[in-house]
Design an enzyme around this catalytic site. Sequence first.
Site, PDB file in Angstrom:
ATOM      1  CG  ASP A  85      40.730  40.933  33.301  1.00 36.83           C
ATOM      2  OD1 ASP A  85      40.466  42.107  33.602  1.00 36.83           O
ATOM      3  OD2 ASP A  85      39.856  40.096  33.006  1.00 36.83           O
ATOM      4  CG  ASP A 276      38.005  45.358  34.092  1.00 33.20           C
ATOM      5  OD1 ASP A 276      39.023  44.634  33.989  1.00 33.20           O
ATOM      6  OD2 ASP A 276      36.919  45.077  33.559  1.00 33.20           O
TER       7      ASP A 276
END
Length: 497
Positions: A85, A276
């Site tokens: 992430d 992201d």
Amino acid sequence: MLPLLLAATSLLAPTVAVASQPRSAVVAGGDGIIRAPVNAIAGGPLPKLRARQNKVDVANQKGGTRYAVDIEVGTPAQKLTLILDTGSPDTWINPACDTANVPADCRTFSRFDATKSSSLKDTGVGDVLVYGIGNATVEYVYETLKIGSAKITNQVVGIAVESHNIPLGILGMSPPVNGVNEYSYVLDTMKAQGLIKSRAFSLDLRGVDNPNGALIFGGIDTGKYIGSLAKLPMLSQANTPSGADRYYVTMTGVGVTLPDGTMAKSETLSVPVFLDSGATFSHLPTPIYQAFAASFSNTQYDPESGYYYVPCGVTELDGSVDFYFGGKTIRVPLNDFIWQVQGRCILGVLPNDEEPTLGDTFLRAAYVVFDQDNREIHIAQAADCGTNLVAIGSGANPVPSSTGQCTALPTPTNTGKGDNLDVTATRVPSNTFTGTAPTGVGLGPGPAQSKTMSATLGSAPQATGAGGAGKSGVGRVEVGGVAAVVVGVVNMAVMMV
Ligand SMILES: *[C@@H]1O[C@H](CO)[C@@H](O)[C@H](O)[C@H]1NC(C)=O
């Protein structure tokens, strides 16, 4: 309305080759380069795939919703799968399946047994980590992590005691969202312990049909991109739309390239977007989202979810959705931009006017180097033509300017109409979706919310090799239980080059 009709009725022959490549091994590169494979994993109700040798499996893999890396935690090492992430800073592991909202999904992945690690030391500090789609309550411990060839000691890691909507742990790679380094995050520790020279890593998620995605700390792989890496400044925290410190860059335009090689492009824009890997979709300002949707024919709009469904035949067409960053263009092949899940094909974009995000539906086509030390992002069109690791040094401009070794994509022809993708109009969707939307799909966690830690962590303990005493505080952590089996871990992909 754009005269761009990407219709399933004009199907060209599929150009996608099915790759039955083996999953890449963890390799140690030269000085200070650490490489770990990245794999796409599917959400709970999706088929559990074990093999990936045939076309059926490859098609199913396109339902992958989260990208993950395998790491090892504790002493002796326990292998775990974590979501990779770039939208959150904290690293945590999730053994608490009994308190996960979908325990069965959680139990799909291997879990950590805190009682079996001699290197675990409790900090006595806990926290609630909140993400776009869920949250996790964690207790922080100091632990030993192995990522690729790197062994990191005394890393602060959260152990989940409760989680909602996020069934497996996270390897957090972003700067702290509130701009305050409350402890040494994984990237910080890797540099502090001399494993890498700069807090920098490169990320290559690869397309939906190629299993060779990789996360490389302290290095780049010039066999995984085309042309030059464009250096983009990361926006300062004060200049981001919500005041959150994330991997924000400025996107200067969007466009679409048709199967026949003609393209349309927006006027010059200045849109802050952050990168992201924990977001399954890209989330863009409403006019851009609508302009992309209007570029496809036979779409159906689902007012519940905001999804635009497209005929699945579109994924077999040539053509791309294009993103501009100054002089650099990243073209996302339609096959990578359209998310295939539960028999539906969904355009990989949702509306977001507050915090625009380029998620996995963009990152699959980009090779990105994140240089946190210098607050710079380097970006190129991803490809796959071998492996050639080059180290990232230290100081200013540590990322090598090496040209990618892969062959350039064909240059699209401009339709001659100039700036002809209208991203200013407000459009009303004409065709409403009435079928059953995919349900229970494990989306990526989405961006972490800004937070401040509830208490200060004590300094890291000296490594004594003795475990035991420090573990009492994690008594709530679920331990033992059913033997962990990693299933549903599938490698995405097919050569798009
Ligand atoms: C965590 O998620 C659950 C379920 O959605 C919710 O009830 C709870 O309020 C959330 N906690 C926080 C701190 O956001």
